[in-house]
Scaffold this motif. Structure first.
Motif, PDB file in Angstrom:
ATOM      1  N   GLY A 205       7.954   7.834  14.418  1.00 26.97           N
ATOM      2  CA  GLY A 205       7.052   8.695  15.171  1.00 26.97           C
ATOM      3  C   GLY A 205       6.538   7.989  16.421  1.00 26.97           C
ATOM      4  N   LEU A 206       6.130   6.738  16.230  1.00 31.87           N
ATOM      5  CA  LEU A 206       5.623   5.947  17.358  1.00 31.87           C
ATOM      6  C   LEU A 206       6.727   5.727  18.390  1.00 31.87           C
ATOM      7  CD1 LEU A 206       2.863   3.941  17.553  1.00 31.87           C
ATOM      8  CD2 LEU A 206       4.683   2.330  17.748  1.00 31.87           C
ATOM      9  N   GLY A 207       7.919   5.408  17.904  1.00 32.30           N
ATOM     10  CA  GLY A 207       9.049   5.174  18.804  1.00 32.30           C
ATOM     11  C   GLY A 207       9.392   6.420  19.605  1.00 32.30           C
TER      12      GLY A 207
ATOM     13  N   PHE B 124       7.433   8.765  20.504  1.00 38.04           N
ATOM     14  CA  PHE B 124       6.409   8.944  21.533  1.00 38.04           C
ATOM     15  C   PHE B 124       6.718   8.030  22.725  1.00 38.04           C
ATOM     16  CE2 PHE B 124       2.472   8.062  23.722  1.00 38.04           C
ATOM     17  CZ  PHE B 124       1.821   9.273  23.740  1.00 38.04           C
ATOM     18  N   ALA B 125       7.052   6.756  22.408  1.00 34.65           N
ATOM     19  CA  ALA B 125       7.343   5.786  23.468  1.00 34.65           C
ATOM     20  C   ALA B 125       8.531   6.239  24.323  1.00 34.65           C
ATOM     21  CB  ALA B 125       7.627   4.414  22.856  1.00 34.65           C
TER      22      ALA B 125
ATOM     23  N   LEU C 217      -1.691   0.967  12.255  1.00 35.68           N
ATOM     24  CA  LEU C 217      -0.435   1.459  11.677  1.00 35.68           C
ATOM     25  C   LEU C 217      -0.384   1.311  10.149  1.00 35.68           C
ATOM     26  CD1 LEU C 217       2.725   0.833  13.849  1.00 35.68           C
ATOM     27  CD2 LEU C 217       1.259   2.821  13.647  1.00 35.68           C
TER      28      LEU C 217
ATOM     29  N   LEU D  65      -2.079   8.919  14.194  1.00 33.66           N
ATOM     30  CA  LEU D  65      -0.980   8.229  14.873  1.00 33.66           C
ATOM     31  C   LEU D  65      -0.907   8.647  16.345  1.00 33.66           C
ATOM     32  CD1 LEU D  65       1.372   6.259  14.570  1.00 33.66           C
ATOM     33  CD2 LEU D  65       2.843   8.204  14.110  1.00 33.66           C
TER      34      LEU D  65
ATOM     35  N   CYS E 245      -1.127   6.232  19.686  1.00 30.54           N
ATOM     36  CA  CYS E 245      -0.143   6.215  20.785  1.00 30.54           C
ATOM     37  C   CYS E 245      -0.825   6.440  22.128  1.00 30.54           C
ATOM     38  CB  CYS E 245       0.896   7.312  20.588  1.00 30.54           C
ATOM     39  SG  CYS E 245       1.959   7.064  19.179  1.00 30.54           S
TER      40      CYS E 245
ATOM     41  N   VAL F 201       5.034   1.256  28.422  1.00 27.87           N
ATOM     42  CA  VAL F 201       5.771   1.504  27.188  1.00 27.87           C
ATOM     43  C   VAL F 201       5.857   0.206  26.388  1.00 27.87           C
ATOM     44  CG1 VAL F 201       8.005   2.220  26.242  1.00 27.87           C
ATOM     45  CG2 VAL F 201       7.022   3.455  28.163  1.00 27.87           C
TER      46      VAL F 201
ATOM     47  N   LEU G   5       3.413  -0.025  23.677  1.00 25.61           N
ATOM     48  CA  LEU G   5       3.766   0.745  22.480  1.00 25.61           C
ATOM     49  C   LEU G   5       4.734  -0.046  21.596  1.00 25.61           C
ATOM     50  CD1 LEU G   5       4.167   4.253  24.126  1.00 25.61           C
ATOM     51  CD2 LEU G   5       2.566   3.702  22.308  1.00 25.61           C
TER      52      LEU G   5
ATOM     53  N   MET H  39       4.344  -1.384  17.685  1.00 24.93           N
ATOM     54  CA  MET H  39       5.369  -1.228  16.663  1.00 24.93           C
ATOM     55  C   MET H  39       5.650  -2.569  15.990  1.00 24.93           C
ATOM     56  SD  MET H  39       8.814   0.907  17.334  1.00 24.93           S
ATOM     57  CE  MET H  39       8.500   1.630  18.880  1.00 24.93           C
TER      58      MET H  39
END
Lengths: 152, 504
Positions: free
Chosen positions: A87-89, A91-92, B214, B396, B400, B410, B413, B417
């Motif tokens: 999900g995070l990826g 978005f990125a 997270l 979440l 973000c 980016v 982000l 991760m």
């Protein structure tokens, strides 16, 4: 020795060895940079000391920590981990070329799949609410540098 | 003194001051009430927003979350036997039995009162002792700071729950991460791997979101919703305590406040240990200790007062010495540093508006919290029915957006991760991620003070003998290390001997 204690010991060993490896890496990098003198320490001294302590701590975990713990070892939630990261990826990847609404939709949908009891209707509801909130608060309210739809 | 309070009033009673204070305590109660949503994660999620605010308002809001959560945490402990925050785990022991006996209302009321008493007295201690301590600390040089930080780090590791070796390992991993970036004295790039994003060091926001945000989202995915509760059962009438309840609570609240204020101000210890110590003291000193665990009012009012007093006094070392006592305070310190404020003995005299504004806003916040937790308790009880499967994707998204809004990068982000996976792997290996933040924030200061100390000593380590305070801090550090290694072993030895004597 039961299977449970074996698994515990394995976790403890992995933990100790990992800490040691990180320590070795840090200490060896410290030696690469200038060590300086006692009076005027260089950039290498602090990493080397921290690395040396980590090596010692890792050894202590390997030797002293194996065996008895009060709590059972934490279970791994692989499904949760993978979908939340996905999900995070997403978005990125999407925020720049596609805009905020597609990024939020992808993020919420993928993250919702982390729940084994996934319900599409609920997830879509969260998508809509979060899109409205994000565009309202971040783009209109805070002047976020992104478009609701499309690249910027 | 009067000028200072007037200054504080003018800051805290401004429109923005009141707005961010209210926002902070409401959000704090929210995360406090909900089990599974922690203070660290919430602070991390809101950190990016505070970059758009003036420093004092940012700190008013973040502190409100911190002490607000300390109030709200007891609600779930009492009603569901699930601690809303880790610090209120103790309140389950006697709070839940009270609820089962139909006295949930009284328990909620008395914990709110105890929280208020503890906070208020803790705040009083903060306002009076911080300026004094700052005066003493004005004479501190690098050797004192270096040894004090060392003491703080080891105390945090050794006094924490669980394995000491692992907590210390986590702290040292944090120290290592703190090295990443350009070395301030030589300009050498350390652990940057040629990435320009890392030249200024690892961003605190991305790391805290990764390490705390997270894993929280992951562990809430697939979490079953809380049991449905009858919110209408908690009426104001049912909350009214009997005279007996109040009479039995006064001494435990005062003792709890004392215990809490002490452990809160000490580096390394905090609300959790304070609440636990208060429970043990109340149980041991009670005429009939059997009633504990079966709904004894002393078992909730003492620890709640201790928990909240500790939350207030935890600000003392952070604001006056610049040495945070625990991971949450380390995050606060990180936010101050990002805003260009260096906490230390000069903070109170050079930025009195910040210090006294915070103190007065804490007072307002605590009064607001009593209103939120007594007449409005029904709202929060209903909140416990929130569907988790809809809550965690929303969180979440906030993570973000928050991290992306700092630099529109980016890369940030990707860092979230990376640190999310790292944080998750650490919990699997039983390494607590919280102490890592302490090391990360203190790391650069520790190295800088070590370098200056050695320069002052001209490389001669024995010069520390001329610095009595520094020597004292160093000796305390060693005492803590030796004590916590030998302590448990000594106790088992003693127990074994007693067993031998009793055996026929």
């Amino acid at each position: 020795m039961t299977r449970m204690t074996k698994r515990r010991n394995k976790i403890d060993l992995i933990c100790g060895v990992t800490v040691m490896l990180v320590g070795i890496y840090a200490a060896s990098s410290g030696f690469k940079w200038d060590f300086g003198s006692f009076r005027r320490i260089g950039p290498g001294a602090f990493p080397a000391v921290v690395g040396a302590v980590l090596i010692g701590l890792g050894l202590m975990i390997c030797i002293l920590e194996t065996g008895d713990h009060d709590a059972p070892p934490p279970g791994i939630n692989l499904r949760g981990l993978l979908f939340v990261i996905a999900g995070l990826g997403s978005f990125a990847i999407l925020i720049r070329p596609a805009g905020m609404v597609p990024a939020v939709f992808a993020c919420v949908l993928l993250a919702s799949l982390a729940d084994p009891k996934f319900k599409l209707r609920d997830a879509l509801g969260v998508c809509v609410v979060m899109s409205v909130l994000s565009v309202g608060i971040f783009i209109w309210g805070l002047g976020f540098q992104a478009k609701a739809f499309g690249a910027y | 003194m009067m000028d200072n309070i007037a200054l504080g009033l003018s800051v805290a009673f401004s429109f923005e001051g009141l707005l961010y204070c209210t926002l902070g305590v409401v959000l704090g109660t929210f995360v406090g009430v909900l089990p599974g949503l922690g203070v660290m994660a919430t602070l991390a999620i809101l950190m990016p927003i505070t970059f758009h605010l003036p420093t004092v308002h940012a700190l008013i809001m973040l502190s409100g979350i911190y002490y607000g959560a300390a109030y709200g945490g007891s609600t779930a402990s009492i009603l569901l036997n699930l601690p809303g925050t880790a610090n209120t785990a103790i309140t389950c022991l006697d709070g839940y039995p009270m609820a089962q006996q139909g006295r949930a209302g009284v328990a909620l009321m008395m914990t709110a009162v105890a929280s208020f008493v503890g906070s208020l007295l803790g705040l009083l201690i903060l306002a009076t002792s911080a300026p004094l301590l700052a005066k003493i600390a004005l004479n501190f040089g690098s050797p004192e700071y270096f040894t004090l930080m060392l003491l703080g780090l080891f105390a945090a590791g050794m006094l924490a729950q669980g394995s000491h070796v692992r907590s210390i390992s986590s702290i040292f991993l944090g120290l290592l991460l703190g090295i990443v970036g350009t070395d301030i004295s030589s300009g050498v790039q350390r652990f940057t791997f040629g990435q320009p994003e890392l030249y200024t060091g690892l961003p605190l926001v991305a790391i805290s979101l990764g390490l705390f945000g997270l894993p929280e989202v992951i562990s809430n995915a697939g979490r079953s919703d809380n049991r449905p509760l009858e919110a209408s059962a908690i009426t104001l009438r049912s909350m009214l305590p009997a005279k007996e309840d109040v009479r039995r609570s006064i001494a435990p609240m005062l003792r709890g406040t004392g215990i809490g204020a002490f452990f809160g101000a000490l580096p390394g210890t905090g609300s959790l240990i304070a609440a636990f110590a208060s429970y043990v003291v109340e149980k041991k000193s009670h005429r009939t200790p059997e009633i504990f665990g079966k709904g004894a009012i002393e078992g909730i009012t003492g620890p709640e007062a201790a928990n909240n007093a500790a939350t207030q006094t935890a600000f003392i070392p952070t604001l006056t010495l610049g040495v945070p006592g625990d991971a949450i305070m380390a995050m606060m310190l990180g936010v101050m540093l990002i805003h260009g404020v260096t906490p230390g003995p000069r903070l109170i005299t050079e930025q009195p508006d910040l210090f006294w504004g915070l103190v007065v806003s804490f007072l307002i916040g605590n009064i607001l919290l009593v209103i939120l937790n007594i007449p409005l308790i029904g709202v929060w009880v209903r909140l416990l029915r929130i569907p988790y499967h809809m809550l965690f994707p929303a969180i979440l998204v906030f993570i973000c957006l928050g991290v992306y809004s700092v630099n529109y990068a980016v890369a940030d982000l990707v860092l979230v991760m990376f640190f999310g996976v790292l944080g998750y792997a650490m919990t699997l290996l039983r390494l607590e991620p919280a102490p890592l933040i302490l090391g990360l924030v203190l790391g650069p200061m520790l190295e800088d003070n070590l370098r200056r100390t050695l320069m002052i000593f001209r490389g001669d380590l024995w010069a520390i003998a001329d610095r009595p305070l520094s020597l004292l801090f160093l000796a305390s550090t060693l005492a803590i290390i030796i004590g916590s290694i030998l302590g448990p072993r000594f106790r088992t030895l003693l127990r074994a001997r007693q067993g031998m004597k009793q055996a026929p």
